[in-house]
Structure formats: C-alpha cells, structure tokens
Design a protein around this motif. Sequence first.
Motif, PDB file in Angstrom:
ATOM      1  N   GLN A 183     -52.365 -33.840 -31.705  1.00 30.65           N
ATOM      2  CA  GLN A 183     -52.885 -33.227 -32.932  1.00 30.65           C
ATOM      3  C   GLN A 183     -54.007 -32.260 -32.601  1.00 30.65           C
ATOM      4  O   GLN A 183     -54.055 -31.135 -33.109  1.00 30.65           O
ATOM      5  CB  GLN A 183     -53.405 -34.317 -33.875  1.00 30.65           C
ATOM      6  CG  GLN A 183     -52.342 -35.099 -34.603  1.00 30.65           C
ATOM      7  CD  GLN A 183     -51.729 -34.279 -35.734  1.00 30.65           C
ATOM      8  OE1 GLN A 183     -52.356 -33.386 -36.266  1.00 30.65           O
ATOM      9  NE2 GLN A 183     -50.510 -34.600 -36.085  1.00 30.65           N
ATOM     10  N   LEU A 184     -54.919 -32.687 -31.767  1.00 30.80           N
ATOM     11  CA  LEU A 184     -56.051 -31.853 -31.395  1.00 30.80           C
ATOM     12  C   LEU A 184     -55.592 -30.593 -30.693  1.00 30.80           C
ATOM     13  O   LEU A 184     -56.040 -29.480 -31.002  1.00 30.80           O
ATOM     14  CB  LEU A 184     -56.995 -32.657 -30.481  1.00 30.80           C
ATOM     15  CG  LEU A 184     -58.364 -32.064 -30.181  1.00 30.80           C
ATOM     16  CD1 LEU A 184     -59.196 -31.935 -31.445  1.00 30.80           C
ATOM     17  CD2 LEU A 184     -59.092 -32.924 -29.152  1.00 30.80           C
ATOM     18  N   ALA A 185     -54.687 -30.737 -29.769  1.00 24.33           N
ATOM     19  CA  ALA A 185     -54.210 -29.603 -28.992  1.00 24.33           C
ATOM     20  C   ALA A 185     -53.310 -28.670 -29.794  1.00 24.33           C
ATOM     21  O   ALA A 185     -53.123 -27.514 -29.416  1.00 24.33           O
ATOM     22  CB  ALA A 185     -53.459 -30.106 -27.760  1.00 24.33           C
ATOM     23  N   SER A 186     -52.773 -29.133 -30.900  1.00 17.84           N
ATOM     24  CA  SER A 186     -51.885 -28.294 -31.700  1.00 17.84           C
ATOM     25  C   SER A 186     -52.606 -27.103 -32.315  1.00 17.84           C
ATOM     26  O   SER A 186     -51.967 -26.159 -32.779  1.00 17.84           O
ATOM     27  CB  SER A 186     -51.222 -29.125 -32.808  1.00 17.84           C
ATOM     28  OG  SER A 186     -52.173 -29.554 -33.755  1.00 17.84           O
ATOM     29  N   ALA A 187     -53.942 -27.133 -32.299  1.00 18.52           N
ATOM     30  CA  ALA A 187     -54.712 -26.005 -32.827  1.00 18.52           C
ATOM     31  C   ALA A 187     -54.765 -24.836 -31.853  1.00 18.52           C
ATOM     32  O   ALA A 187     -55.172 -23.732 -32.219  1.00 18.52           O
ATOM     33  CB  ALA A 187     -56.139 -26.456 -33.157  1.00 18.52           C
ATOM     34  N   SER A 191     -62.486 -20.552 -26.163  1.00 20.38           N
ATOM     35  CA  SER A 191     -61.980 -20.925 -27.480  1.00 20.38           C
ATOM     36  C   SER A 191     -61.140 -22.191 -27.392  1.00 20.38           C
ATOM     37  O   SER A 191     -61.258 -23.090 -28.241  1.00 20.38           O
ATOM     38  CB  SER A 191     -61.144 -19.778 -28.062  1.00 20.38           C
ATOM     39  OG  SER A 191     -60.532 -20.161 -29.273  1.00 20.38           O
ATOM     40  N   ALA A 192     -60.304 -22.278 -26.367  1.00 18.81           N
ATOM     41  CA  ALA A 192     -59.477 -23.468 -26.182  1.00 18.81           C
ATOM     42  C   ALA A 192     -60.343 -24.698 -25.919  1.00 18.81           C
ATOM     43  O   ALA A 192     -60.075 -25.786 -26.446  1.00 18.81           O
ATOM     44  CB  ALA A 192     -58.511 -23.246 -25.023  1.00 18.81           C
ATOM     45  N   MET A 193     -61.383 -24.518 -25.136  1.00 15.59           N
ATOM     46  CA  MET A 193     -62.269 -25.648 -24.831  1.00 15.59           C
ATOM     47  C   MET A 193     -62.959 -26.161 -26.089  1.00 15.59           C
ATOM     48  O   MET A 193     -63.129 -27.368 -26.273  1.00 15.59           O
ATOM     49  CB  MET A 193     -63.289 -25.234 -23.778  1.00 15.59           C
ATOM     50  CG  MET A 193     -62.673 -25.000 -22.394  1.00 15.59           C
ATOM     51  SD  MET A 193     -63.827 -24.309 -21.170  1.00 15.59           S
ATOM     52  CE  MET A 193     -64.928 -25.714 -20.946  1.00 15.59           C
ATOM     53  N   ARG A 194     -63.353 -25.238 -26.965  1.00 13.44           N
ATOM     54  CA  ARG A 194     -63.982 -25.658 -28.227  1.00 13.44           C
ATOM     55  C   ARG A 194     -63.001 -26.473 -29.069  1.00 13.44           C
ATOM     56  O   ARG A 194     -63.375 -27.501 -29.651  1.00 13.44           O
ATOM     57  CB  ARG A 194     -64.445 -24.435 -29.022  1.00 13.44           C
ATOM     58  CG  ARG A 194     -65.699 -23.769 -28.472  1.00 13.44           C
ATOM     59  CD  ARG A 194     -66.315 -22.820 -29.495  1.00 13.44           C
ATOM     60  NE  ARG A 194     -65.396 -21.746 -29.855  1.00 13.44           N
ATOM     61  CZ  ARG A 194     -65.323 -20.583 -29.220  1.00 13.44           C
ATOM     62  NH1 ARG A 194     -66.110 -20.353 -28.174  1.00 13.44           N
ATOM     63  NH2 ARG A 194     -64.483 -19.643 -29.604  1.00 13.44           N
ATOM     64  N   ILE A 237     -52.794 -21.443 -24.782  1.00 13.95           N
ATOM     65  CA  ILE A 237     -51.970 -22.365 -23.996  1.00 13.95           C
ATOM     66  C   ILE A 237     -51.572 -21.724 -22.676  1.00 13.95           C
ATOM     67  O   ILE A 237     -51.622 -22.353 -21.614  1.00 13.95           O
ATOM     68  CB  ILE A 237     -50.721 -22.779 -24.794  1.00 13.95           C
ATOM     69  CG1 ILE A 237     -51.110 -23.630 -26.001  1.00 13.95           C
ATOM     70  CG2 ILE A 237     -49.737 -23.540 -23.904  1.00 13.95           C
ATOM     71  CD1 ILE A 237     -49.966 -23.915 -26.930  1.00 13.95           C
ATOM     72  N   GLU A 238     -51.205 -20.445 -22.727  1.00 11.30           N
ATOM     73  CA  GLU A 238     -50.791 -19.747 -21.519  1.00 11.30           C
ATOM     74  C   GLU A 238     -51.941 -19.656 -20.519  1.00 11.30           C
ATOM     75  O   GLU A 238     -51.764 -19.869 -19.309  1.00 11.30           O
ATOM     76  CB  GLU A 238     -50.292 -18.342 -21.874  1.00 11.30           C
ATOM     77  CG  GLU A 238     -49.573 -17.636 -20.757  1.00 11.30           C
ATOM     78  CD  GLU A 238     -48.244 -18.275 -20.430  1.00 11.30           C
ATOM     79  OE1 GLU A 238     -47.831 -18.200 -19.256  1.00 11.30           O
ATOM     80  OE2 GLU A 238     -47.614 -18.868 -21.320  1.00 11.30           O
ATOM     81  N   VAL A 239     -53.143 -19.375 -21.016  1.00 11.81           N
ATOM     82  CA  VAL A 239     -54.316 -19.290 -20.141  1.00 11.81           C
ATOM     83  C   VAL A 239     -54.621 -20.653 -19.525  1.00 11.81           C
ATOM     84  O   VAL A 239     -54.872 -20.764 -18.318  1.00 11.81           O
ATOM     85  CB  VAL A 239     -55.540 -18.754 -20.917  1.00 11.81           C
ATOM     86  CG1 VAL A 239     -56.818 -18.931 -20.104  1.00 11.81           C
ATOM     87  CG2 VAL A 239     -55.347 -17.282 -21.259  1.00 11.81           C
TER      88      VAL A 239
END
Length: 215
Positions: free
Chosen positions: A149-153, A191-194, A159-161
């Motif tokens: 769920q968290l990663a779906s954002a 942004s992904a880390m946040r 995701i590619e990075v």
Amino acid sequence: MKKLRLVFADDHPLVLAGIRDFFANDIRFDITACVTTPTELIECIIQEKPDVAITDLSMPGDTRHNDGLGLISYIANHFPQTQILVVTMMSNPLVIASLYKAGASGVVLKSDPPDTLKIALEALRMGRQFLHPSLMAPQTLHQQPADIQLASALSRKEIEVLRRFISGQSPKDIAYDLNRSIKTISNQKRSAMRKLHVSNDQELIVFCARHRLLD
C-alpha cells in the motif's frame, strides 16, 4: 486462422535463438523479427506493425530509448495497435501492477514453463489481458499488505529510478541510461524516499529488500 505476427526483444542473443526454435513449427504464429535493444524494437514496430511485441523488461545500454516501464509506456502510447507481452524475472506485485498500468497486456515470468508464453498469446489473440494465475491483478493492489500500500504511491519514474539504484547504479549512471539530468534523478529518488518514509540510502535499501518491492 490468421497467424499472430510477433516481434521479440531481448538483449541476450541466445534467448532469441531459443525463441525462434520454440515457435518454428507452430503455424499459429509468425515471428517477423528478433531484436536486442529498445530502439530496434521501436523501429521494428514502426516497420512491421506486429500484433504483439514480446519484450524483456531490462535491456540496458540503449542511448535512444529507455527500457523497463518507460519502454512499455512509450509503446502503449505510440503504438496502440500492438499489444505488449512482458517477459521478466520480477514477480513483485508492485512491479507487476505497474506494468499493467503502463500498458502491458500480459506478463510472463522467465521461470514459467515455456508453454505459458503461448497460452498468454492466445489470450491476447482473443482480445483479453493475460493475468498470470500466480500474479496479482492490477485492480487488486489495494488488497495487498501495508508495505505494498505504501509503495503504491510511487510513480512509474520513481520506481524505475529505485530499481536501478537498488541494483547498484549511481545517480550519474541512472541519469545517463534514462536520459534525464542528475538533478531530476536525485529529486525523484528523494520523492520516493519520502513516500516510503525512509530518511537515508541504507533505510531505503533495507525497506526494499525486506519487502521485496523491486524483485
């Protein structure tokens, strides 16, 4: 019965040779070309107008077109007449869902029995998506555990990075491969880390490894 016109893309020539042998005597299919880079795949789709493009997810080293999710999205947006069947080692639900969202009509795992590929192609011939029985359908993403769920954002580009970063590539190498600036890559990584609620590279690696988000 009209033959299904296929083009295959994989950066391993031996894989392509095996594919040719596998389909050689099957009158249902016509292999119009086998290529080894995303650019060759795009050019082949333009020239041959195949019914299905069957492509590996990871074909690095091309300076004109990205591989991975970027390639799937590009083909889906520019060549809607060609269905996309992805062959990959990645079985993670997040990655699979992202492939369907990007425009793939089906996903087959490299660990599957060879006949799975032909079963998937028959589904595409009939105008249906091929949803692998062991994989999560994209519309059921909200039913997965909290980590998914968290990663779906995460966005497709994020995701590619992350996929490339976790595999050991530096921001400079990622920027070169994806034809983006280093600043853009760094911003997408932050942004992904946040979104994943991690504060440093070590926590990011541990999170992705623990939850197999990029397998």
